[in-house]
Motif scaffolding. Structure first.
Motif, PDB file in Angstrom:
ATOM      1  N   PHE A   1      -5.319  12.840  -3.329  1.00  0.00           N
ATOM      2  CA  PHE A   1      -4.471  12.327  -2.728  1.00  0.00           C
ATOM      3  C   PHE A   1      -4.539  11.643  -1.522  1.00  0.00           C
ATOM      4  CE2 PHE A   1       0.133  12.087  -1.293  1.00  0.00           C
ATOM      5  CZ  PHE A   1       0.397  10.387  -2.400  1.00  0.00           C
ATOM      6  N   PHE A   2      -4.252  13.390  -0.548  1.00  0.00           N
ATOM      7  CA  PHE A   2      -3.929  13.354   0.519  1.00  0.00           C
ATOM      8  C   PHE A   2      -5.367  12.408   1.586  1.00  0.00           C
ATOM      9  CE2 PHE A   2      -5.206  14.765   4.675  1.00  0.00           C
ATOM     10  CZ  PHE A   2      -4.464  15.717   5.252  1.00  0.00           C
ATOM     11  N   MET A   3      -6.181  12.641   0.902  1.00  0.00           N
ATOM     12  CA  MET A   3      -7.681  11.633   1.745  1.00  0.00           C
ATOM     13  C   MET A   3      -7.543  10.319   1.512  1.00  0.00           C
ATOM     14  SD  MET A   3      -8.871  14.418   3.563  1.00  0.00           S
ATOM     15  CE  MET A   3     -10.392  13.080   4.057  1.00  0.00           C
ATOM     16  N   MET A   4      -6.922  10.067   0.378  1.00  0.00           N
ATOM     17  CA  MET A   4      -7.036   8.790   0.389  1.00  0.00           C
ATOM     18  C   MET A   4      -5.654   7.582   1.348  1.00  0.00           C
ATOM     19  SD  MET A   4      -9.932   8.359  -1.311  1.00  0.00           S
ATOM     20  CE  MET A   4      -9.223   6.256  -1.577  1.00  0.00           C
ATOM     21  N   PHE A   5      -5.588   9.031   0.875  1.00  0.00           N
ATOM     22  CA  PHE A   5      -3.481   7.954   2.107  1.00  0.00           C
ATOM     23  C   PHE A   5      -3.676   8.143   2.914  1.00  0.00           C
ATOM     24  CE2 PHE A   5       0.464   9.010   4.425  1.00  0.00           C
ATOM     25  CZ  PHE A   5       1.357   7.613   3.465  1.00  0.00           C
ATOM     26  N   GLU A   6      -4.865   9.095   3.448  1.00  0.00           N
ATOM     27  CA  GLU A   6      -4.736   9.313   5.469  1.00  0.00           C
ATOM     28  C   GLU A   6      -5.906   8.277   5.710  1.00  0.00           C
ATOM     29  OE1 GLU A   6      -3.759  11.204   7.854  1.00  0.00           O
ATOM     30  OE2 GLU A   6      -2.270  12.132   6.656  1.00  0.00           O
TER      31      GLU A   6
ATOM     32  N   PHE B   1       6.735   8.503   4.620  1.00  0.00           N
ATOM     33  CA  PHE B   1       7.015   8.628   5.808  1.00  0.00           C
ATOM     34  C   PHE B   1       6.523   9.854   6.864  1.00  0.00           C
ATOM     35  CE2 PHE B   1       9.448   7.980   9.334  1.00  0.00           C
ATOM     36  CZ  PHE B   1       9.021   6.226   9.603  1.00  0.00           C
ATOM     37  N   ASN B   2       7.139  11.066   6.298  1.00  0.00           N
ATOM     38  CA  ASN B   2       6.779  12.585   7.352  1.00  0.00           C
ATOM     39  C   ASN B   2       5.221  12.609   6.858  1.00  0.00           C
ATOM     40  OD1 ASN B   2       9.215  12.633   7.207  1.00  0.00           O
ATOM     41  ND2 ASN B   2       9.603  14.559   5.973  1.00  0.00           N
ATOM     42  N   PHE B   3       4.003  12.135   6.362  1.00  0.00           N
ATOM     43  CA  PHE B   3       3.042  12.079   6.392  1.00  0.00           C
ATOM     44  C   PHE B   3       2.013  11.155   7.522  1.00  0.00           C
ATOM     45  CE2 PHE B   3      -0.189  13.224   2.739  1.00  0.00           C
ATOM     46  CZ  PHE B   3       0.920  14.345   1.798  1.00  0.00           C
ATOM     47  N   LEU B   4       3.023  10.047   7.717  1.00  0.00           N
ATOM     48  CA  LEU B   4       2.666   9.134   8.725  1.00  0.00           C
ATOM     49  C   LEU B   4       3.112   9.876  10.398  1.00  0.00           C
ATOM     50  CD1 LEU B   4       3.668   5.771   7.507  1.00  0.00           C
ATOM     51  CD2 LEU B   4       1.460   6.644   7.585  1.00  0.00           C
ATOM     52  N   LEU B   5       3.939  10.538  10.145  1.00  0.00           N
ATOM     53  CA  LEU B   5       4.122  11.044  11.383  1.00  0.00           C
ATOM     54  C   LEU B   5       3.126  12.381  11.916  1.00  0.00           C
ATOM     55  CD1 LEU B   5       8.098  10.823  11.196  1.00  0.00           C
ATOM     56  CD2 LEU B   5       6.490   9.448  13.175  1.00  0.00           C
ATOM     57  N   GLY B   6       2.814  13.158  10.836  1.00  0.00           N
ATOM     58  CA  GLY B   6       2.444  14.051  10.912  1.00  0.00           C
ATOM     59  C   GLY B   6       3.124  15.352  10.455  1.00  0.00           C
ATOM     60  N   SER B   7       4.082  15.344   9.712  1.00  0.00           N
ATOM     61  CA  SER B   7       4.967  16.221   8.970  1.00  0.00           C
ATOM     62  C   SER B   7       4.239  16.497   7.572  1.00  0.00           C
ATOM     63  CB  SER B   7       6.140  16.029   9.764  1.00  0.00           C
ATOM     64  OG  SER B   7       7.463  16.953   9.794  1.00  0.00           O
ATOM     65  N   PHE B   8       3.604  17.363   7.164  1.00  0.00           N
ATOM     66  CA  PHE B   8       3.613  17.475   5.955  1.00  0.00           C
ATOM     67  C   PHE B   8       3.104  18.742   5.416  1.00  0.00           C
ATOM     68  CE2 PHE B   8       0.157  15.599   7.663  1.00  0.00           C
ATOM     69  CZ  PHE B   8      -1.426  16.414   7.740  1.00  0.00           C
TER      70      PHE B   8
ATOM     71  N   THR C   1       0.636  -0.949  -0.315  1.00  0.00           N
ATOM     72  CA  THR C   1       0.126   0.133  -0.101  1.00  0.00           C
ATOM     73  C   THR C   1       0.376   0.887  -0.272  1.00  0.00           C
ATOM     74  OG1 THR C   1      -1.770  -1.629   1.005  1.00  0.00           O
ATOM     75  CG2 THR C   1      -1.437   1.398   0.932  1.00  0.00           C
ATOM     76  N   PHE C   2       2.000   1.350   0.623  1.00  0.00           N
ATOM     77  CA  PHE C   2       2.741   2.403   0.908  1.00  0.00           C
ATOM     78  C   PHE C   2       3.615   2.325  -0.390  1.00  0.00           C
ATOM     79  CE2 PHE C   2       6.894   5.196   2.833  1.00  0.00           C
ATOM     80  CZ  PHE C   2       5.780   5.913   3.147  1.00  0.00           C
ATOM     81  N   GLY C   3       3.644   1.268  -1.310  1.00  0.00           N
ATOM     82  CA  GLY C   3       4.685   1.814  -2.463  1.00  0.00           C
ATOM     83  C   GLY C   3       3.762   2.093  -3.406  1.00  0.00           C
TER      84      GLY C   3
ATOM     85  N   VAL D   1      -4.782   1.175   7.303  1.00  0.00           N
ATOM     86  CA  VAL D   1      -3.698  -0.377   7.671  1.00  0.00           C
ATOM     87  C   VAL D   1      -3.189  -0.184   8.631  1.00  0.00           C
ATOM     88  CG1 VAL D   1      -1.365  -1.488   6.958  1.00  0.00           C
ATOM     89  CG2 VAL D   1      -3.325  -0.356   5.044  1.00  0.00           C
ATOM     90  N   LEU D   2      -3.073   1.141   9.741  1.00  0.00           N
ATOM     91  CA  LEU D   2      -2.577   0.870  10.406  1.00  0.00           C
ATOM     92  C   LEU D   2      -3.608   0.372  11.604  1.00  0.00           C
ATOM     93  CD1 LEU D   2      -0.244   4.383  10.447  1.00  0.00           C
ATOM     94  CD2 LEU D   2       0.350   1.887  10.757  1.00  0.00           C
ATOM     95  N   CYS D   3      -4.830   0.789  11.980  1.00  0.00           N
ATOM     96  CA  CYS D   3      -5.666   0.319  12.315  1.00  0.00           C
ATOM     97  C   CYS D   3      -5.971  -1.305  12.335  1.00  0.00           C
ATOM     98  CB  CYS D   3      -7.488   0.060  11.862  1.00  0.00           C
ATOM     99  SG  CYS D   3      -8.089   1.892  13.032  1.00  0.00           S
ATOM    100  N   VAL D   4      -5.493  -2.271  11.793  1.00  0.00           N
ATOM    101  CA  VAL D   4      -4.874  -3.362  11.510  1.00  0.00           C
ATOM    102  C   VAL D   4      -4.548  -4.092  12.424  1.00  0.00           C
ATOM    103  CG1 VAL D   4      -4.697  -5.944  10.015  1.00  0.00           C
ATOM    104  CG2 VAL D   4      -5.989  -3.609   8.989  1.00  0.00           C
ATOM    105  N   VAL D   5      -2.998  -3.220  12.139  1.00  0.00           N
ATOM    106  CA  VAL D   5      -2.117  -3.697  13.318  1.00  0.00           C
ATOM    107  C   VAL D   5      -2.858  -3.444  14.746  1.00  0.00           C
ATOM    108  CG1 VAL D   5      -0.934  -1.568  13.980  1.00  0.00           C
ATOM    109  CG2 VAL D   5       0.520  -3.796  14.103  1.00  0.00           C
ATOM    110  N   MET D   6      -3.314  -2.603  15.286  1.00  0.00           N
ATOM    111  CA  MET D   6      -4.318  -2.359  16.311  1.00  0.00           C
ATOM    112  C   MET D   6      -4.958  -3.406  16.846  1.00  0.00           C
ATOM    113  SD  MET D   6      -2.724   0.023  17.852  1.00  0.00           S
ATOM    114  CE  MET D   6      -3.698   0.295  19.732  1.00  0.00           C
ATOM    115  N   SER D   7      -5.245  -4.097  16.010  1.00  0.00           N
ATOM    116  CA  SER D   7      -6.446  -5.430  16.287  1.00  0.00           C
ATOM    117  C   SER D   7      -5.811  -6.694  16.569  1.00  0.00           C
ATOM    118  CB  SER D   7      -7.707  -5.490  15.071  1.00  0.00           C
ATOM    119  OG  SER D   7      -7.419  -5.654  13.566  1.00  0.00           O
ATOM    120  N   ILE D   8      -5.643  -6.549  15.375  1.00  0.00           N
ATOM    121  CA  ILE D   8      -4.077  -8.076  15.640  1.00  0.00           C
ATOM    122  C   ILE D   8      -3.107  -7.659  17.447  1.00  0.00           C
ATOM    123  CG2 ILE D   8      -1.889  -9.136  14.785  1.00  0.00           C
ATOM    124  CD1 ILE D   8      -2.138  -7.582  12.713  1.00  0.00           C
TER     125      ILE D   8
END
Length: 152
Positions: free
Chosen positions: A97-102, A74-81, A44-46, A109-116
Motif C-alpha cells: 500500500f505504501f509503495m503503490m501510494f508513493e 493527506f499527511n502521507f502527501l506531506l511526508g508525515s506518516f 486516485t486519492f479516493g 500524479v503529482l508529476c503530471v501537474v509539473m509537466s502541465i
C-alpha cells in the motif's frame, strides 16, 4: 481567505512587471488542464482512501473512519506518516500500500501537474515576444496621463 484575496489584488497591481504578467498568463493557460488533473487526483486519492480504510480501518486509529483515512493519506502527501504502523497492521499489504501510494499518487500524479506547468511556462515564454511593451509602469502611466488630457 483574506490573505488569498489580498495576494490576488497585489498580483493584479504588479501585472505591469513582465515576469508577474508571465506568471498570470501561465495560470490562465493551465486552468483547463488543472481541472482535469484535479479530477484524476481525486479519483486516485479516493481509491487509495477506500483501499486504506478497508485494509487498516480495524487495526489503526488513523484509519478508523473514512474521514480520518483521508486525513492520514493527506499527511502521507506531506511526508508525515508511520511506516512501522502500516507494516505492523498488515505485514504483507502494508508495504505494498505504501509503495503503490508513493509511486502512483506522489510520483505519478503529482508529476503530471509539473509537466502541465512546464508546458504552459514554455508557451508563455514563446509568446513573450508578441506582447506589447505595456509592462513598463512609466509608459503605462504616461499613456494614461495623456489620455486624461483634453487635447491629444
Amino acid at each position: 481567505m483574506l490573505v488569498f484575496v489580498s495576494t490576488c489584488k497585489m498580483l493584479r497591481l504588479l501585472r505591469f512587471n513582465k515576469r508577474i504578467g508571465q506568471l498570470g498568463m501561465t495560470f490562465k493557460l493551465i486552468g483547463r488542464e488543472v481541472k482535469m488533473y484535479l479530477a484524476l487526483f481525486f479519483v486516485t486519492f479516493g481509491a487509495f482512501s477506500v483501499f486504506g480504510y478497508l485494509l487498516f480501518g480495524r487495526v489503526l486509529e488513523d484509519y478508523h473512519t473514512f474521514v480520518s483515512t483521508l486525513e492520514a493519506l493527506f499527511n502521507f502527501l506531506l511526508g508525515s506518516f508511520s511506516y512501522a504502523d502500516l507494516v505492523g497492521a498488515n505485514p504483507a499489504l502494508g508495504p505494498f500500500f505504501f509503495m503503490m501510494f508513493e509511486w502512483i499518487v506522489v510520483i505519478g500524479v503529482l508529476c503530471v501537474v509539473m509537466s502541465i506547468i512546464n508546458d504552459a511556462q514554455i508557451s508563455v515564454k514563446e509568446q513573450a515576444d508578441l506582447q506589447s511593451n505595456e509592462h513598463e509602469i512609466v509608459d503605462f502611466m504616461w499613456g494614461r496621463f495623456k489620455a486624461l488630457l483634453p487635447w491629444k
